[in-house]
Scaffold this motif. Structure first.
Motif, PDB file in Angstrom:
ATOM      1  N   GLY A  87       6.771   3.053  -0.320  1.00  0.00           N
ATOM      2  CA  GLY A  87       6.235   3.519   0.541  1.00  0.00           C
ATOM      3  C   GLY A  87       5.116   4.649   0.065  1.00  0.00           C
ATOM      4  O   GLY A  87       4.888   5.678   0.971  1.00  0.00           O
ATOM      5  N   GLU A  88       4.932   4.836  -0.988  1.00  0.00           N
ATOM      6  CA  GLU A  88       4.040   5.859  -1.671  1.00  0.00           C
ATOM      7  C   GLU A  88       2.669   5.182  -2.066  1.00  0.00           C
ATOM      8  O   GLU A  88       2.723   4.041  -2.524  1.00  0.00           O
ATOM      9  N   VAL A 104       1.233  -4.625  -2.312  1.00  0.00           N
ATOM     10  CA  VAL A 104       1.253  -4.879  -1.029  1.00  0.00           C
ATOM     11  C   VAL A 104       2.137  -6.097  -0.950  1.00  0.00           C
ATOM     12  O   VAL A 104       1.943  -7.303  -1.480  1.00  0.00           O
ATOM     13  N   ILE A 105       3.058  -5.975  -0.042  1.00  0.00           N
ATOM     14  CA  ILE A 105       4.006  -7.212   0.265  1.00  0.00           C
ATOM     15  C   ILE A 105       3.870  -7.492   1.737  1.00  0.00           C
ATOM     16  O   ILE A 105       4.116  -6.520   2.550  1.00  0.00           O
ATOM     17  N   THR A 160       4.321  -1.348   0.905  1.00  0.00           N
ATOM     18  CA  THR A 160       3.429  -1.054  -0.006  1.00  0.00           C
ATOM     19  C   THR A 160       4.350  -0.029  -1.316  1.00  0.00           C
ATOM     20  O   THR A 160       5.164   0.461  -0.878  1.00  0.00           O
ATOM     21  N   ALA A 161       4.187  -0.458  -2.482  1.00  0.00           N
ATOM     22  CA  ALA A 161       4.662   0.025  -3.475  1.00  0.00           C
ATOM     23  C   ALA A 161       3.787   0.563  -4.592  1.00  0.00           C
ATOM     24  O   ALA A 161       2.927  -0.028  -5.003  1.00  0.00           O
ATOM     25  N   ALA A 162       3.908   1.860  -4.908  1.00  0.00           N
ATOM     26  CA  ALA A 162       3.163   2.301  -6.212  1.00  0.00           C
ATOM     27  C   ALA A 162       3.747   2.218  -7.153  1.00  0.00           C
ATOM     28  O   ALA A 162       4.868   2.485  -7.223  1.00  0.00           O
ATOM     29  N   VAL A 163       2.908   1.669  -8.328  1.00  0.00           N
ATOM     30  CA  VAL A 163       3.292   1.547  -9.570  1.00  0.00           C
ATOM     31  C   VAL A 163       2.531   2.116 -10.604  1.00  0.00           C
ATOM     32  O   VAL A 163       1.253   2.198 -10.333  1.00  0.00           O
ATOM     33  N   ASP A 164       3.048   2.439 -11.824  1.00  0.00           N
ATOM     34  CA  ASP A 164       2.330   3.096 -12.871  1.00  0.00           C
ATOM     35  C   ASP A 164       1.814   2.138 -13.930  1.00  0.00           C
ATOM     36  O   ASP A 164       1.266   2.283 -14.829  1.00  0.00           O
ATOM     37  N   GLY A 165       2.094   0.615 -13.722  1.00  0.00           N
ATOM     38  CA  GLY A 165       1.665  -0.493 -14.642  1.00  0.00           C
ATOM     39  C   GLY A 165       2.944  -1.219 -14.815  1.00  0.00           C
ATOM     40  O   GLY A 165       4.152  -0.746 -14.545  1.00  0.00           O
TER      41      GLY A 165
END
Length: 93
Positions: free
Chosen positions: A86-87, A51-52, A61-66
């Motif tokens: 955005g996901e 979250v930025i 919001t950015a979804a990350v996998d690690g």
């Protein structure tokens, strides 16, 4: 006003960069929140949301996998295996 310079990159593409007031991410040691003036940190990220709070505009919001999360001299660099703006990754934890 102090601010952070934030950059998010994925293994195969640029995701986002810009000035921010705050960044939150989920690391191996738990959730971390970064404000201007934070001490240097290098941490491994878990899958989840970053979250930025940008200096201007709406929360991002950015979804990350690690990946990993680095903070030094008000510069935050996030290098993720995969990241999408955005996901939400909340359902994938």
């Amino acid at each position: 006003m102090a601010e952070l310079e934030v950059e998010i990159v994925a293994a195969d593409h640029f995701v986002w960069s810009g000035p921010a007031k705050m960044v939150k991410a989920r690391t191996a040691d738990g959730e971390i929140g970064i404000l201007p003036g934070h001490t240097p940190v290098l941490a491994i990220m878990h899958a989840g949301d970053i979250v930025i709070e940008p200096v201007s505009g709406s929360r991002i919001t950015a979804a990350v996998d690690g990946g990993f999360f680095s903070v030094d001299s008000d510069r935050v660099v996030i290098v993720a295996d995969n990241a999408q703006i955005g996901e939400s990754a909340a359902g994938t934890r």
